[in-house]
Design a protein around this motif. Structure first.
Motif, mmCIF file in Angstrom:
data_model
loop_
_atom_site.group_PDB
_atom_site.id
_atom_site.type_symbol
_atom_site.label_atom_id
_atom_site.label_comp_id
_atom_site.label_asym_id
_atom_site.label_seq_id
_atom_site.Cartn_x
_atom_site.Cartn_y
_atom_site.Cartn_z
ATOM 1 N N ALA A 120 -21.271 41.967 -28.336
ATOM 2 C CA ALA A 120 -21.797 40.604 -28.289
ATOM 3 C C ALA A 120 -21.702 39.872 -29.623
ATOM 4 C CB ALA A 120 -23.251 40.630 -27.818
ATOM 5 N N LEU A 121 -21.123 40.500 -30.644
ATOM 6 C CA LEU A 121 -21.102 39.877 -31.967
ATOM 7 C C LEU A 121 -20.339 38.551 -31.974
ATOM 8 C CD1 LEU A 121 -20.718 42.779 -34.569
ATOM 9 C CD2 LEU A 121 -22.481 41.006 -34.523
ATOM 10 N N LEU A 122 -19.154 38.528 -31.412
ATOM 11 C CA LEU A 122 -18.344 37.315 -31.444
ATOM 12 C C LEU A 122 -19.004 36.198 -30.630
ATOM 13 C CD1 LEU A 122 -14.747 38.815 -31.132
ATOM 14 C CD2 LEU A 122 -15.986 38.153 -33.200
ATOM 15 N N GLU A 123 -19.518 36.543 -29.464
ATOM 16 C CA GLU A 123 -20.191 35.535 -28.642
ATOM 17 C C GLU A 123 -21.399 34.963 -29.366
ATOM 18 O OE1 GLU A 123 -22.455 35.169 -24.312
ATOM 19 O OE2 GLU A 123 -21.354 37.003 -24.829
ATOM 20 N N THR A 124 -22.172 35.835 -30.005
ATOM 21 C CA THR A 124 -23.353 35.381 -30.744
ATOM 22 C C THR A 124 -22.953 34.505 -31.923
ATOM 23 O OG1 THR A 124 -24.586 37.361 -30.120
ATOM 24 C CG2 THR A 124 -25.385 36.133 -32.022
ATOM 25 N N ALA A 125 -21.949 34.945 -32.675
ATOM 26 C CA ALA A 125 -21.508 34.172 -33.833
ATOM 27 C C ALA A 125 -21.050 32.780 -33.423
ATOM 28 C CB ALA A 125 -20.383 34.910 -34.546
ATOM 29 N N GLY A 126 -20.509 32.653 -32.213
ATOM 30 C CA GLY A 126 -20.046 31.361 -31.727
ATOM 31 C C GLY A 126 -21.156 30.359 -31.506
ATOM 32 N N THR A 127 -22.411 30.811 -31.477
ATOM 33 C CA THR A 127 -23.545 29.903 -31.309
ATOM 34 C C THR A 127 -24.057 29.367 -32.643
ATOM 35 O OG1 THR A 127 -25.251 31.638 -31.420
ATOM 36 C CG2 THR A 127 -24.233 31.214 -29.271
ATOM 37 N N PHE A 128 -23.472 29.838 -33.751
ATOM 38 C CA PHE A 128 -23.888 29.406 -35.081
ATOM 39 C C PHE A 128 -22.905 28.388 -35.645
ATOM 40 C CE2 PHE A 128 -26.497 33.066 -34.643
ATOM 41 C CZ PHE A 128 -27.486 33.010 -35.608
ATOM 42 N N PRO A 129 -23.398 27.417 -36.410
ATOM 43 C CA PRO A 129 -22.464 26.573 -37.160
ATOM 44 C C PRO A 129 -21.739 27.414 -38.204
ATOM 45 C CG PRO A 129 -24.759 25.976 -37.648
ATOM 46 C CD PRO A 129 -24.800 27.088 -36.651
ATOM 47 N N THR A 130 -20.563 26.980 -38.608
ATOM 48 C CA THR A 130 -19.834 27.680 -39.660
ATOM 49 C C THR A 130 -20.063 26.985 -40.999
ATOM 50 O OG1 THR A 130 -17.875 26.376 -39.127
ATOM 51 C CG2 THR A 130 -18.051 28.547 -38.112
ATOM 52 N N PRO A 131 -20.072 27.770 -42.104
ATOM 53 C CA PRO A 131 -19.956 29.228 -42.131
ATOM 54 C C PRO A 131 -21.248 29.903 -41.661
ATOM 55 C CG PRO A 131 -20.373 28.416 -44.324
ATOM 56 C CD PRO A 131 -20.213 27.205 -43.457
ATOM 57 N N PHE A 132 -21.161 31.210 -41.404
ATOM 58 C CA PHE A 132 -22.320 32.004 -41.036
ATOM 59 C C PHE A 132 -22.233 33.346 -41.758
ATOM 60 C CE2 PHE A 132 -19.045 32.630 -37.808
ATOM 61 C CZ PHE A 132 -18.907 34.007 -37.788
ATOM 62 N N ILE A 133 -23.315 34.115 -41.685
ATOM 63 C CA ILE A 133 -23.423 35.404 -42.376
ATOM 64 C C ILE A 133 -23.623 36.510 -41.353
ATOM 65 C CG2 ILE A 133 -24.864 36.783 -43.966
ATOM 66 C CD1 ILE A 133 -23.352 34.666 -45.417
ATOM 67 N N VAL A 134 -23.033 37.669 -41.601
ATOM 68 C CA VAL A 134 -23.436 38.874 -40.878
ATOM 69 C C VAL A 134 -23.931 39.894 -41.906
ATOM 70 C CG1 VAL A 134 -21.815 38.491 -38.977
ATOM 71 C CG2 VAL A 134 -21.153 39.974 -40.881
ATOM 72 N N LYS A 135 -24.876 40.707 -41.515
ATOM 73 C CA LYS A 135 -25.414 41.739 -42.408
ATOM 74 C C LYS A 135 -25.967 42.882 -41.578
ATOM 75 C CE LYS A 135 -28.372 39.032 -44.483
ATOM 76 N NZ LYS A 135 -29.499 38.477 -45.270
ATOM 77 N N HIS A 136 -26.106 44.028 -42.219
ATOM 78 C CA HIS A 136 -26.701 45.185 -41.554
ATOM 79 C C HIS A 136 -28.211 45.006 -41.478
ATOM 80 C CE1 HIS A 136 -23.171 48.088 -42.673
ATOM 81 N NE2 HIS A 136 -22.783 47.030 -41.990
ATOM 82 N N ASN A 137 -28.778 45.406 -40.349
ATOM 83 C CA ASN A 137 -30.226 45.371 -40.203
ATOM 84 C C ASN A 137 -30.895 46.325 -41.178
ATOM 85 O OD1 ASN A 137 -32.766 44.749 -38.788
ATOM 86 N ND2 ASN A 137 -32.635 46.859 -38.077
ATOM 87 N N GLN A 138 -30.353 47.521 -41.321
ATOM 88 C CA GLN A 138 -30.828 48.458 -42.342
ATOM 89 C C GLN A 138 -29.837 48.406 -43.487
ATOM 90 O OE1 GLN A 138 -31.693 52.577 -41.195
ATOM 91 N NE2 GLN A 138 -31.197 53.239 -43.265
#
Length: 305
Positions: A120-138
């Motif tokens: 679901a990462l790509l689908e979720t990222a598509g709901t954010f304006p660009t640019p966006f950040i990804v990071k590890h939860n831990q």
């Protein structure tokens, strides 16, 4: 009677040991991540300070957090005084936990979606304006933190050899916060008191802003003391810390171009930068040592009756 320091990284211990010695505090490190734990035994008297790090798995200590969970449960069941105990450990290990707690306390945090697995990462990222950040939860040390200017760039990263899967399977997709000035602020607290605040240079340091000497990179320092720092967030951080039993921590926030002050991290395994220590009106490690010394004296009086 002594202070028992629960941790998994010997490189971080010398500055703390020096502060303990300077304040006359008996102390002993307890390296976690391997070895037996006799649940029928009675823990030694003293004060226990948990310094377990969310990035422990990057140093090969894959089981350290689970070992620490067991040790803290054992200690607390026997009524030992634990600084940054079992509940605080869970905050350290999960940014989703931190952000949920901060938001519940009325402290502004970035818009964030926690995604389990990759599908679901790509689908979720598509709901954010660009640019966006990804990071590890831990995470920790900027682990897994990346900025993407498009969903296509994220897709390329996920399919590349550079992709780092999160150790707990949870990735956070988060709004990109544009700082008004190229730095973040880290507010250090010890024992219910504000110690000092530092600025960390994001223009040169990016997302890797660990202040410890052991994390140092061969360049001009990324860190500067924010002298005479005053901000309404200090009182809110102290209230939050009291609510969750956090006794030693660094809170990190960004002042954005649109006038927001957004908190994005609570580091309950905080480290201190030697250059900042040289300039600060009072020392972080020495404040920790004094605070633990007081707790140790209280514990000794309880044992003595």
């Amino acid at each position: 009677m002594k202070v028992h320091v629960l941790h998994e990284n010997p490189e971080w211990y010398p500055p703390l040991a020096a502060a303990f010695d300077a304040e006359g505090v008996p102390h002993e490190p307890w390296l976690l991540g391997a070895g037996p734990l006799d649940l029928d035994a009675v823990p030694p008297e003293g004060v226990y300070w948990s310094r377990m790090s969310a990035s422990s798995h990057t140093r090969g200590n894959v089981y350290a957090k689970d070992h620490t969970r067991a040790v803290l449960s054992w200690l607390e069941a026997h009524g030992r005084r634990v600084v940054n105990g079992r509940r605080v450990l869970e905050l350290e290990m999960s940014k989703a936990d931190q952000l949920t707690a901060l938001r519940a306390a009325g402290i502004e945090v970035p818009r964030t979606v926690a995604v389990v697995g990759r599908a679901a990462l790509l689908e979720t990222a598509g709901t954010f304006p660009t640019p966006f950040i990804v990071k590890h939860n831990q995470g920790g040390k900027g682990l897994g933190v990346r900025r993407f200017d498009s969903v296509a760039d994220l897709a390329d990263y996920l399919d590349s050899a550079d992709y780092e899967p999160p150790v707990d399977g949870i990735t956070l997709v988060q709004e990109f916060l544009e700082a008004a000035q190229p730095f973040i602020t880290r507010v250090e607290i010890v024992g219910g008191e504000f110690v000092y605040a530092i600025a960390a240079d994001t223009a040169r340091g990016g997302f890797t802003l660990c202040p410890a000497d052991a994390c140092a990179v061969p360049t001009e320092s990324l860190f500067a003391l924010r002298e005479d720092f005053e901000h309404p967030l200090i009182a809110r951080y102290l209230s939050f810390a009291e609510r969750y039993g956090i006794e030693v921590a660094g809170f990190e926030f960004i002042e954005t171009v649109d006038g927001r002050a957004v908190t994005y991290d609570v580091n309950t395994n905080t480290n201190y930068n030697p250059e900042i220590e040289a300039a600060a009106p009072r020392s972080g490690p020495r404040q920790v040592a004094r605070y633990l010394k007081g707790l140790l004296e209280d514990a000794a009086r309880g044992v003595d009756g």
